[in-house]
Design a protein around this motif. Sequence first.
Motif, PDB file in Angstrom:
ATOM      1  N   GLY A  12       0.816  -1.219   0.000  1.00 35.80           N
ATOM      2  CA  GLY A  12       0.000   0.000   0.000  1.00 35.80           C
ATOM      3  C   GLY A  12       0.843   1.259   0.000  1.00 35.80           C
ATOM      4  N   GLY A  13       1.995   1.198  -0.647  1.00 36.07           N
ATOM      5  CA  GLY A  13       2.823   2.395  -0.819  1.00 36.07           C
ATOM      6  C   GLY A  13       2.282   3.231  -1.970  1.00 36.07           C
ATOM      7  N   PHE A  14       3.108   4.137  -2.467  1.00 41.75           N
ATOM      8  CA  PHE A  14       2.633   5.026  -3.522  1.00 41.75           C
ATOM      9  C   PHE A  14       2.193   4.250  -4.762  1.00 41.75           C
ATOM     10  CE2 PHE A  14       5.253   8.105  -1.079  1.00 41.75           C
ATOM     11  CZ  PHE A  14       4.255   9.038  -0.836  1.00 41.75           C
ATOM     12  N   ALA A  15       2.985   3.269  -5.204  1.00 39.92           N
ATOM     13  CA  ALA A  15       2.646   2.550  -6.436  1.00 39.92           C
ATOM     14  C   ALA A  15       1.346   1.761  -6.268  1.00 39.92           C
ATOM     15  CB  ALA A  15       3.802   1.615  -6.829  1.00 39.92           C
ATOM     16  N   GLY A  16       1.274   0.956  -5.215  1.00 47.01           N
ATOM     17  CA  GLY A  16       0.107   0.097  -5.024  1.00 47.01           C
ATOM     18  C   GLY A  16      -1.157   0.884  -4.771  1.00 47.01           C
ATOM     19  N   LEU A  17      -1.036   1.924  -3.982  1.00 45.37           N
ATOM     20  CA  LEU A  17      -2.221   2.705  -3.627  1.00 45.37           C
ATOM     21  C   LEU A  17      -2.709   3.522  -4.817  1.00 45.37           C
ATOM     22  CD1 LEU A  17      -4.106   3.258  -1.306  1.00 45.37           C
ATOM     23  CD2 LEU A  17      -2.568   5.081  -0.553  1.00 45.37           C
ATOM     24  N   TRP A  18      -1.770   4.093  -5.573  1.00 47.30           N
ATOM     25  CA  TRP A  18      -2.182   4.880  -6.735  1.00 47.30           C
ATOM     26  C   TRP A  18      -2.851   3.981  -7.782  1.00 47.30           C
ATOM     27  CZ3 TRP A  18      -0.697   7.972  -3.227  1.00 47.30           C
ATOM     28  CH2 TRP A  18      -0.806   9.354  -3.376  1.00 47.30           C
ATOM     29  N   ALA A  19      -2.305   2.770  -7.959  1.00 45.66           N
ATOM     30  CA  ALA A  19      -2.934   1.825  -8.890  1.00 45.66           C
ATOM     31  C   ALA A  19      -4.346   1.484  -8.424  1.00 45.66           C
ATOM     32  CB  ALA A  19      -2.082   0.552  -8.997  1.00 45.66           C
ATOM     33  N   THR A  20      -4.487   1.194  -7.137  1.00 49.53           N
ATOM     34  CA  THR A  20      -5.797   0.793  -6.611  1.00 49.53           C
ATOM     35  C   THR A  20      -6.812   1.910  -6.784  1.00 49.53           C
ATOM     36  OG1 THR A  20      -4.683  -0.615  -5.005  1.00 49.53           O
ATOM     37  CG2 THR A  20      -6.982  -0.040  -4.541  1.00 49.53           C
ATOM     38  N   ARG A  21      -6.397   3.130  -6.435  1.00 49.05           N
ATOM     39  CA  ARG A  21      -7.343   4.239  -6.521  1.00 49.05           C
ATOM     40  C   ARG A  21      -7.730   4.557  -7.959  1.00 49.05           C
ATOM     41  NH1 ARG A  21      -6.278   8.516  -1.711  1.00 49.05           N
ATOM     42  NH2 ARG A  21      -5.056   9.614  -3.255  1.00 49.05           N
ATOM     43  N   GLY A 299       6.848   0.658  -8.736  1.00 49.22           N
ATOM     44  CA  GLY A 299       7.509   1.317  -7.614  1.00 49.22           C
ATOM     45  C   GLY A 299       8.979   0.937  -7.510  1.00 49.22           C
ATOM     46  N   ASP A 300       9.511   1.007  -6.323  1.00 52.67           N
ATOM     47  CA  ASP A 300      10.939   0.761  -6.122  1.00 52.67           C
ATOM     48  C   ASP A 300      11.366  -0.637  -6.539  1.00 52.67           C
ATOM     49  OD1 ASP A 300      11.010   3.256  -5.062  1.00 52.67           O
ATOM     50  OD2 ASP A 300      11.538   2.668  -3.020  1.00 52.67           O
ATOM     51  N   LEU A 301      10.387  -1.544  -6.664  1.00 52.68           N
ATOM     52  CA  LEU A 301      10.722  -2.930  -6.978  1.00 52.68           C
ATOM     53  C   LEU A 301      10.949  -3.131  -8.474  1.00 52.68           C
ATOM     54  CD1 LEU A 301      10.930  -5.504  -5.276  1.00 52.68           C
ATOM     55  CD2 LEU A 301       8.588  -6.048  -5.932  1.00 52.68           C
ATOM     56  N   GLN A 321       3.491   7.411 -10.662  1.00 49.85           N
ATOM     57  CA  GLN A 321       3.292   7.352 -12.111  1.00 49.85           C
ATOM     58  C   GLN A 321       3.138   5.910 -12.579  1.00 49.85           C
ATOM     59  OE1 GLN A 321       6.241   9.686 -14.258  1.00 49.85           O
ATOM     60  NE2 GLN A 321       6.074  11.350 -12.778  1.00 49.85           N
ATOM     61  N   MET A 322       3.956   5.014 -12.016  1.00 46.59           N
ATOM     62  CA  MET A 322       3.840   3.600 -12.403  1.00 46.59           C
ATOM     63  C   MET A 322       2.474   3.046 -11.999  1.00 46.59           C
ATOM     64  SD  MET A 322       7.522   1.848 -11.630  1.00 46.59           S
ATOM     65  CE  MET A 322       9.048   2.743 -11.846  1.00 46.59           C
ATOM     66  N   TYR A 345       8.469   7.922 -17.887  1.00 46.60           N
ATOM     67  CA  TYR A 345       8.649   8.635 -16.619  1.00 46.60           C
ATOM     68  C   TYR A 345       8.775  10.125 -16.864  1.00 46.60           C
ATOM     69  CZ  TYR A 345      11.003  10.408 -12.438  1.00 46.60           C
ATOM     70  OH  TYR A 345      11.335  11.139 -11.331  1.00 46.60           O
ATOM     71  N   ARG A 346       7.901  10.895 -16.238  1.00 49.00           N
ATOM     72  CA  ARG A 346       7.984  12.355 -16.333  1.00 49.00           C
ATOM     73  C   ARG A 346       8.765  12.861 -15.128  1.00 49.00           C
ATOM     74  NH1 ARG A 346       3.030  11.037 -16.741  1.00 49.00           N
ATOM     75  NH2 ARG A 346       2.492  11.896 -14.685  1.00 49.00           N
TER      76      ARG A 346
END
Lengths: 443, 443
Positions: A12-21, A299-301, A321-322, A345-346
């Motif tokens: 639920g970091g930036f990547a996972g949460l942004w994708a979910t939302r 994300g970082d992964l 962004q991802m 990537y911007r």
Amino acid sequence: MSRVPHLVVIGGGFAGLWATRALAGAPLRITLVDRRNHHLFQPLLYQVATAGLSAPDIAAPLRHILGRQHNAEVRLGEVVAIDRQARQVRLGDGSRIGYDLLVVACGATHAYFGHDEWAADAPGLKTLDDALALRRKLLLAFERAEAEPDPARKAAWLSFAIVGGGPTGVELAGTLAEIARHTLKNEFRHIDPAAAKVRLVEAGPRVLSSFPEPLSLKARRQLEKLGVEVLTGAAVTSIDDHGFTWGDTHIPARTVVWAAGVAASPLARTLEVALDRAGRVRVQPDLTVPGHPEIFVAGDLAAIQQDDGRPVPGVAPAAKQMGSYLATVIQARLRHAPAPAPFHYRDQGNLATIGRMAAIVHLGRLQLSGVLAWWFWLAAHVVFLIGFRNRLVVLLNWAVAYWSYQRGARIIFGDADSGAGDEATPPFAGMHAGDRPHTDAPP
Amino acid sequence: MSRVPHLVVIGGGFAGLWATRALAGAPLRITLVDRRNHHLFQPLLYQVATAGLSAPDIAAPLRHILGRQHNAEVRLGEVVAIDRQARQVRLGDGSRIGYDLLVVACGATHAYFGHDEWAADAPGLKTLDDALALRRKLLLAFERAEAEPDPARKAAWLSFAIVGGGPTGVELAGTLAEIARHTLKNEFRHIDPAAAKVRLVEAGPRVLSSFPEPLSLKARRQLEKLGVEVLTGAAVTSIDDHGFTWGDTHIPARTVVWAAGVAASPLARTLEVALDRAGRVRVQPDLTVPGHPEIFVAGDLAAIQQDDGRPVPGVAPAAKQMGSYLATVIQARLRHAPAPAPFHYRDQGNLATIGRMAAIVHLGRLQLSGVLAWWFWLAAHVVFLIGFRNRLVVLLNWAVAYWSYQRGARIIFGDADSGAGDEATPPFAGMHAGDRPHTDAPP
């Protein structure tokens, strides 16, 4: 209910949460799995470690964020393995969750470059728990120094080293110098906190090496003005609980913090796909895993290159962004529409804060440093905190801290007995409610 | 420097801190010893446990409070024994501090009435660490319920019991019911948090028995309106991790909280003087220990009667009054002036909050309940928080919580793996920075 595809999002970091939302309206059933109950605003984690902010100021419960997103649910748990064949993830409690689509976004952790034995004496900073442990370690060092009669040992307790001259290392060093010089003023009777040595150690030739060289030099000068000694050009070759060796020099220091390296989450290995040297998954241009269009890594992964061949950096904007991008890929598939263009990537610019009124900003051709850059950094972070209900509280804390030089969260949790070297014992031993009676004061 | 008397104060709670501050101008050297680095505003501790406030909101560093009081210093450490003959206190690290005058104000801890084995399954609430552990336990119970497929076990996770119908028990029960009914609304998919059972268990005939009976009954009715089931008139006879026995009835409950009894700090025993049944020191009318005019005992640790024969209650105003009073005794002695009149407790009224818009107030002949009492309680606590720099932040948190039904500190620290029963493992195992790598998400 008709059968809708099940998307499992790990992290639920930036990547996972942004994708979910971004998939709120999609005909999907989404399960977001995280081993913590909160999303963390990681860019301000150093503020929690240095007692400027409370832990809840920079964290928001995932359930609350996704409460009204009816196609999503949150599962608190730790994913320990991914079974590509069965299309299942396995949790630490033994249960399994099947998926049709999978997003792996569980980030990175500290890396000690083959020296895991340093972890005990040089903790890192990735989670709220790390931040609270570090806060405790930093504050207790001054307490130990105050109680220590021997001058050499006293000096060792007042000797701090941050290993790693990236943004986290620079932020920690600058803030720690400010604490020693200003926040703790007048509070001790047997030490002068301002005499504390704060060293920032970087193996490379300069700090903040992702910035252009002139800005990097300005950052160094600002650090030195704040009272930080910057050591560059040689690697740390040993660390123990009494100090560290930098090149050939042994430097006594009871408090060493690790901000030098990150490695991908070990979960990536269970995917059994090609990883880069840091353990990240080499993803396709659409962020999927080669041969597995149903598995996304973000994300970082995720290891992916920018158009100019440089790697996409492991920063929050890239993760967001991802996350948003892979949501468009999934939505296109659900609509049987053509796949979107590859991930691009911007670069939204690069900011680093150094301390009170000191920062650097690199934004296209714009390069700022000093006070102006610091205001820029502050404004940017307040804007990014939108969505956190604590934004106002954070601002207020900052304002108070700024005018008073005070830091509101200067609380040592757990037993603070004055025996030396208790970093080796559980800092939160006192948290076992019931192990033994507690009192507010010495029993 | 001429030889000035050395006053050692054990405990930085209300009694110890008020005594120390009242002696700011006195020709004394003061050492305040506490095993925690902060003064705690204990009346709001339940708000930290129920995630309404951050821990730093209700705590202030002792060093900061006393930073400008030049005759005082703070020593972080745990006093483990008092040696009356040698006039020394011994710390946990083996060091000794000599005193000419001593104030023992190290408060109270939970008491399980001979059932210390209940401590593991029914933690109490006395320190910030207790509060954070309790917060974790309460929030995790809902997570366990969400993940549990078996209906009976699910219900047991949604069954909460607070043992003890005093102010802390009532506050916890009322707030927990509010969390279940309002805060967590919409956030779970496999449970209805509002279906959670919150029981308040009191062995005596009524809750808040220090209030007049009509107010006590009103409090009960307000609790029931908030959704709390109030059980009175029979004692809890057993507690384990699956439930508790009330009289002859076994009630399944995975979460039991102990708010039923306090006992004096065990340090009192090392004074080798007469103690009352709760282990408190029976002090002289000037708060000294019989036969030892150089030793004062104050706060929850002191057993002393009011003019009407009732004991002085263990509340913050009493502790502050004792602290200020003994400072006048010491100052009179330093001036070789006559001793002040005996300690007299001024009852400033009795307040208890029950939940959202629900409280009772007893102030002389004034008895209030409901909304008006709640506003009164709120105003009183905001005023009492003066001196804490976080007053504004606390107010803001409350305002946000009030309007949004949200609670800003709903963060579970430590690993939140979904295996059941991990209350038995260190909740803050994740705090050992360096034991193993951390990630923000499942590794």
